[in-house]
Write a protein that holds these residues in place. Sequence first.
Motif, mmCIF file in Angstrom:
data_model
loop_
_atom_site.group_PDB
_atom_site.id
_atom_site.type_symbol
_atom_site.label_atom_id
_atom_site.label_comp_id
_atom_site.label_asym_id
_atom_site.label_seq_id
_atom_site.Cartn_x
_atom_site.Cartn_y
_atom_site.Cartn_z
ATOM 1 N N LEU A 133 6.272 16.536 4.505
ATOM 2 C CA LEU A 133 5.103 16.566 5.245
ATOM 3 C C LEU A 133 4.872 17.559 6.473
ATOM 4 C CD1 LEU A 133 2.004 14.999 5.641
ATOM 5 C CD2 LEU A 133 3.447 13.631 7.266
ATOM 6 N N SER A 134 3.523 18.101 6.236
ATOM 7 C CA SER A 134 3.259 19.106 7.220
ATOM 8 C C SER A 134 2.049 18.813 8.037
ATOM 9 C CB SER A 134 3.055 20.610 6.637
ATOM 10 O OG SER A 134 2.620 21.482 7.957
ATOM 11 N N LEU A 135 2.012 18.345 9.384
ATOM 12 C CA LEU A 135 0.643 17.893 9.866
ATOM 13 C C LEU A 135 -0.106 19.013 10.236
ATOM 14 C CD1 LEU A 135 2.238 15.081 12.299
ATOM 15 C CD2 LEU A 135 1.331 14.806 10.001
ATOM 16 N N GLU A 136 0.392 20.204 10.140
ATOM 17 C CA GLU A 136 -0.348 21.295 10.322
ATOM 18 C C GLU A 136 -1.334 21.821 9.141
ATOM 19 O OE1 GLU A 136 1.541 24.602 11.633
ATOM 20 O OE2 GLU A 136 2.325 23.997 13.499
ATOM 21 N N THR A 137 -0.653 21.517 8.052
ATOM 22 C CA THR A 137 -1.574 21.646 6.755
ATOM 23 C C THR A 137 -2.020 20.676 5.945
ATOM 24 O OG1 THR A 137 0.408 21.851 5.367
ATOM 25 C CG2 THR A 137 -0.499 23.775 6.294
ATOM 26 N N GLU A 138 -1.610 19.500 6.549
ATOM 27 C CA GLU A 138 -2.039 18.214 5.807
ATOM 28 C C GLU A 138 -2.222 16.986 6.895
ATOM 29 O OE1 GLU A 138 0.565 18.846 1.789
ATOM 30 O OE2 GLU A 138 1.107 17.115 2.997
ATOM 31 N N PRO A 139 -3.001 17.401 8.037
ATOM 32 C CA PRO A 139 -3.099 16.422 8.873
ATOM 33 C C PRO A 139 -3.821 15.094 8.723
ATOM 34 C CG PRO A 139 -4.999 18.157 9.104
ATOM 35 C CD PRO A 139 -4.058 18.322 7.863
ATOM 36 N N TYR A 140 -4.589 14.794 7.804
ATOM 37 C CA TYR A 140 -5.582 13.831 7.699
ATOM 38 C C TYR A 140 -4.805 12.627 6.936
ATOM 39 C CZ TYR A 140 -8.923 17.418 8.285
ATOM 40 O OH TYR A 140 -9.648 18.644 8.882
ATOM 41 N N ILE A 141 -5.379 11.475 7.112
ATOM 42 C CA ILE A 141 -4.625 10.155 6.834
ATOM 43 C C ILE A 141 -5.808 9.704 5.979
ATOM 44 C CG2 ILE A 141 -4.133 7.836 7.401
ATOM 45 C CD1 ILE A 141 -2.831 9.146 9.815
ATOM 46 N N ASP A 142 -5.791 9.158 4.591
ATOM 47 C CA ASP A 142 -6.437 8.452 3.948
ATOM 48 C C ASP A 142 -6.134 6.936 4.049
ATOM 49 O OD1 ASP A 142 -7.812 6.966 1.905
ATOM 50 O OD2 ASP A 142 -7.591 8.324 0.629
ATOM 51 N N ALA A 143 -7.043 6.104 4.755
ATOM 52 C CA ALA A 143 -6.544 4.790 5.277
ATOM 53 C C ALA A 143 -6.692 3.752 4.340
ATOM 54 C CB ALA A 143 -7.697 4.314 6.334
ATOM 55 N N HIS A 144 -7.141 4.065 2.931
ATOM 56 C CA HIS A 144 -7.307 3.291 1.805
ATOM 57 C C HIS A 144 -7.312 3.718 0.570
ATOM 58 C CE1 HIS A 144 -9.160 -0.707 0.692
ATOM 59 N NE2 HIS A 144 -9.044 -0.285 -0.569
ATOM 60 N N SER A 145 -6.022 3.519 -0.309
ATOM 61 C CA SER A 145 -5.952 4.260 -1.558
ATOM 62 C C SER A 145 -5.090 3.147 -2.246
ATOM 63 C CB SER A 145 -5.464 5.584 -1.733
ATOM 64 O OG SER A 145 -5.593 6.020 -3.196
ATOM 65 N N HIS A 146 -5.502 3.118 -3.721
ATOM 66 C CA HIS A 146 -4.413 2.280 -4.575
ATOM 67 C C HIS A 146 -3.800 2.962 -5.603
ATOM 68 C CE1 HIS A 146 -6.991 -1.288 -3.481
ATOM 69 N NE2 HIS A 146 -8.136 -0.316 -3.737
ATOM 70 N N ILE A 147 -2.701 2.589 -5.746
ATOM 71 C CA ILE A 147 -1.781 3.194 -6.989
ATOM 72 C C ILE A 147 -1.437 2.208 -7.962
ATOM 73 C CG2 ILE A 147 -1.145 5.027 -5.456
ATOM 74 C CD1 ILE A 147 1.471 3.503 -5.120
ATOM 75 N N TRP A 148 -1.046 2.660 -9.399
ATOM 76 C CA TRP A 148 -0.549 1.795 -9.921
ATOM 77 C C TRP A 148 0.393 2.659 -11.040
ATOM 78 C CZ3 TRP A 148 -5.654 1.531 -9.420
ATOM 79 C CH2 TRP A 148 -6.612 1.935 -10.174
ATOM 80 N N THR A 149 1.186 2.149 -11.803
ATOM 81 C CA THR A 149 1.879 2.918 -12.864
ATOM 82 C C THR A 149 1.749 2.054 -14.220
ATOM 83 O OG1 THR A 149 4.172 3.416 -13.640
ATOM 84 C CG2 THR A 149 3.576 1.491 -12.183
ATOM 85 N N PRO A 150 1.693 3.073 -15.217
ATOM 86 C CA PRO A 150 1.769 2.399 -16.830
ATOM 87 C C PRO A 150 3.060 1.919 -17.356
ATOM 88 C CG PRO A 150 1.760 4.766 -16.841
ATOM 89 C CD PRO A 150 1.774 4.553 -15.473
ATOM 90 N N ASP A 151 4.306 1.987 -16.261
ATOM 91 C CA ASP A 151 5.411 1.451 -16.530
ATOM 92 C C ASP A 151 5.311 0.050 -16.419
ATOM 93 O OD1 ASP A 151 8.073 0.583 -16.759
ATOM 94 O OD2 ASP A 151 8.825 2.040 -15.384
ATOM 95 N N LEU A 152 4.986 -0.681 -17.385
ATOM 96 C CA LEU A 152 4.648 -2.345 -17.168
ATOM 97 C C LEU A 152 6.333 -3.152 -17.660
ATOM 98 C CD1 LEU A 152 1.338 -2.595 -19.269
ATOM 99 C CD2 LEU A 152 1.781 -2.225 -16.790
#
Length: 289
Positions: free
Chosen positions: A4-23
């Motif tokens: 992670l580089s806070l200079e090039t990727e400074p922002y925070i997404d406060a809400h996102s979901h993830i899931w996987t097809p590996d059931l």
Amino acid sequence: MGPLSLETEPYIDAHSHIWTPDLVRYPLAPGFTQSEMLPPSFTAEELLSTCRPSGVGRVNLIQMSYYGFDNSYMVDMIAAYPDRFIGTAIIDPEGRDPGAEMADLATKGVRAFRVQPQFLKLPMDRWLDHPGYDAMFSHASKSKQAISFLIDPNALPEVDRVCRTYPETPFIVDHLARIGVDGQFREPDLRALCDLARNPNAYVKIGAFYALSPMGPPYTDLAPMIRRVVDAYGSHRCMWESDCPFQVVDHSYQASIDLIQTQLDFLDDDDRRWLLTGTAESLLFAESA
């Protein structure tokens, strides 16, 4: 994937979901089927490939309902990318010891817990009146883990009650309380959300624009509502969220962040810094920074 580089990727997404097809490794909760997973896959890696080009390097992962109270996939992805993710878990308020479960999950990068009326199906005028919620809110007042509400405006009076009952507990309202999601904007709903700001530990996530804006990108039809919320809470209690992957089904990730970055002329640079980084960093990422 590089660090992670806070200079090039400074922002925070406060809400996102993830899931996987590996059931096999991560089975769905009873009542859910693979056909309900839309899109079929949105893994941690797919999220990062979506958000990083827009300068978003860190994300608050929200436990997906497909998995019920089993937070395993989210927790495993926090462990895999500890500099990029923290989490908002879902636990059973009727479980044996909600406070102990919250403490255990804190050691695994969980900084908040999602609550919604559908869990216990109590009457709306007392939907949070339950010993399990009391245990959660009491624990959170000490641990400073946040309670994150997925609600419609009619649930706000009970949120206000618990904010006053547990003034040391951080409470977050997701998605601007979904005002207008049914296609109808109601002034009393916005007033109720803004009135909640009298509680100093109440916060609001500003996002899910794809669902709230009848006009679509660039979502400037939402500007008057966002302005009133920011005026009520101050930018230091508001945080931007994408609500991926739903934001990117028909719209783009960049369109969501652009609304905060370039489209709202009532925000100054300091406001944008708080909405895009500062609030989520201080509330959710403080212990992992």
